[in-house]
Design a protein around this motif. Structure first.
Motif, PDB file in Angstrom:
ATOM      1  N   PHE A  32       1.463   7.502   3.193  1.00  0.00           N
ATOM      2  CA  PHE A  32       0.559   6.838   2.250  1.00  0.00           C
ATOM      3  C   PHE A  32      -0.820   7.493   2.313  1.00  0.00           C
ATOM      4  O   PHE A  32      -1.323   7.788   3.412  1.00  0.00           O
ATOM      5  CB  PHE A  32       0.410   5.346   2.595  1.00  0.00           C
ATOM      6  N   ASN A  48      -2.602   6.601   6.050  1.00  0.00           N
ATOM      7  CA  ASN A  48      -2.036   5.560   6.899  1.00  0.00           C
ATOM      8  C   ASN A  48      -2.120   5.992   8.364  1.00  0.00           C
ATOM      9  O   ASN A  48      -1.630   7.056   8.741  1.00  0.00           O
ATOM     10  CB  ASN A  48      -0.578   5.320   6.499  1.00  0.00           C
ATOM     11  N   HIS A  59      -3.653   0.722   7.028  1.00  0.00           N
ATOM     12  CA  HIS A  59      -2.988   1.281   5.850  1.00  0.00           C
ATOM     13  C   HIS A  59      -3.943   2.231   5.141  1.00  0.00           C
ATOM     14  O   HIS A  59      -5.175   2.136   5.301  1.00  0.00           O
ATOM     15  CB  HIS A  59      -2.544   0.152   4.905  1.00  0.00           C
ATOM     16  N   ALA A  60      -3.382   3.130   4.344  1.00  0.00           N
ATOM     17  CA  ALA A  60      -4.195   4.166   3.699  1.00  0.00           C
ATOM     18  C   ALA A  60      -5.345   3.559   2.881  1.00  0.00           C
ATOM     19  O   ALA A  60      -6.481   4.037   2.929  1.00  0.00           O
ATOM     20  CB  ALA A  60      -3.310   5.008   2.795  1.00  0.00           C
ATOM     21  N   GLU A  61      -5.034   2.500   2.126  1.00  0.00           N
ATOM     22  CA  GLU A  61      -6.047   1.891   1.270  1.00  0.00           C
ATOM     23  C   GLU A  61      -7.172   1.278   2.107  1.00  0.00           C
ATOM     24  O   GLU A  61      -8.350   1.368   1.756  1.00  0.00           O
ATOM     25  CB  GLU A  61      -5.415   0.803   0.391  1.00  0.00           C
ATOM     26  N   CYS A  86       0.749   4.787  -3.386  1.00  0.00           N
ATOM     27  CA  CYS A  86       1.770   3.734  -3.534  1.00  0.00           C
ATOM     28  C   CYS A  86       1.079   2.416  -3.873  1.00  0.00           C
ATOM     29  O   CYS A  86      -0.035   2.163  -3.398  1.00  0.00           O
ATOM     30  CB  CYS A  86       2.565   3.604  -2.234  1.00  0.00           C
ATOM     31  N   GLU A  87       1.729   1.601  -4.643  1.00  0.00           N
ATOM     32  CA  GLU A  87       1.219   0.258  -4.970  1.00  0.00           C
ATOM     33  C   GLU A  87       0.691  -0.414  -3.699  1.00  0.00           C
ATOM     34  O   GLU A  87       1.378  -0.408  -2.673  1.00  0.00           O
ATOM     35  CB  GLU A  87       2.373  -0.574  -5.546  1.00  0.00           C
ATOM     36  N   ASP A 120       6.763  -3.656   2.026  1.00  0.00           N
ATOM     37  CA  ASP A 120       5.795  -4.079   0.995  1.00  0.00           C
ATOM     38  C   ASP A 120       6.393  -5.132   0.055  1.00  0.00           C
ATOM     39  O   ASP A 120       5.802  -6.179  -0.190  1.00  0.00           O
ATOM     40  CB  ASP A 120       5.326  -2.869   0.174  1.00  0.00           C
TER      41      ASP A 120
HETATM   42  N1  LIG Z   1       0.419   0.786  -0.077  1.00  0.00           N
HETATM   43  C1  LIG Z   1       0.769   0.918   1.218  1.00  0.00           C
HETATM   44  N2  LIG Z   1       1.899   0.350   1.636  1.00  0.00           N
HETATM   45  C2  LIG Z   1       2.213   0.491   2.943  1.00  0.00           C
HETATM   46  N3  LIG Z   1       3.272   0.013   3.627  1.00  0.00           N
HETATM   47  C3  LIG Z   1       3.154   0.415   4.906  1.00  0.00           C
HETATM   48  N4  LIG Z   1       2.021   1.134   5.068  1.00  0.00           N
HETATM   49  C4  LIG Z   1       1.421   1.199   3.840  1.00  0.00           C
HETATM   50  C5  LIG Z   1       0.213   1.810   3.366  1.00  0.00           C
HETATM   51  O1  LIG Z   1      -0.556   2.465   4.076  1.00  0.00           O
HETATM   52  N5  LIG Z   1      -0.059   1.627   2.045  1.00  0.00           N
END
Ligand SMILES: Nc1nc2[nH]cnc2c(=O)[nH]1
Length: 162
Positions: A32, A48, A59-61, A86-87, A120
């Protein structure tokens, strides 16, 4: 907005997020990547780092939002776009809401993430599907002073609201 309506600039941001995500796999992290963009400028990127930093919230976001806030010296990202490979999962979406970003753009969705073994979609179901019970019990404890901290907050004239 549909994916087809994305501008070529937005497509380039998404492509960069996917590139960051892919590079992060080779670096030992999760697949991610994310960017925070303001006025066409990339303010910060994030990948991530859950397993690398031993931090389930990395997480990346979230790492991109944290980096952008540090770069801009603020806890508010209004005027910014969060672009992600990714969403956003429910935590990342909540982080985007708390950061007050203007928009979120993403490439792969929760079903794609599920196909790759990520929870997710399962966690979205906890929030969106009333038939899905939370795998983690969340229970209220009755105490007489439950609003004590909120009372202190309301009574503080110089509180910094967010
Ligand atoms: N969007 C997103 N979903 C995740 N699911 C597990 N790790 C991540 C992440 O970093 N970003």
């Amino acid at each position: 907005m549909s994916v087809d309506a994305a501008t070529s600039v937005e497509q380039a941001w998404v492509a960069r997020a996917i590139e960051l995500a892919t590079e992060n796999v080779a670096a030992g992290g999760g697949p991610f990547g994310a960017l925070v963009v303001r006025d066409g400028e990339v303010i910060a990127t994030g990948t991530n780092r859950v397993t690398v930093d031993l931090d389930p919230t990395a997480h990346a976001e979230v790492t991109a939002i944290r980096a952008a806030c540090r770069a801009l010296g603020t806890f508010k990202l209004d005027g910014c776009v969060l672009v992600t490979s990714c969403e956003p999962c429910p935590m990342c979406l909540a982080s985007a809401l708390w950061a007050r970003v203007d928009r979120v753009l993403f490439a792969a969705d929760r079903d794609d993430a599920a196909d790759a073994g990520f929870d997710d979609r399962a966690f979205y179901d906890v929030f969106e599907d009333p038939r899905t019970e939370s795998p983690t019990p969340v229970e209220r404890v009755a105490v007489p002073n439950r609003n004590q901290a909120f009372d202190a907050w309301r009574a503080k004239p110089d509180r910094v609201e967010y």
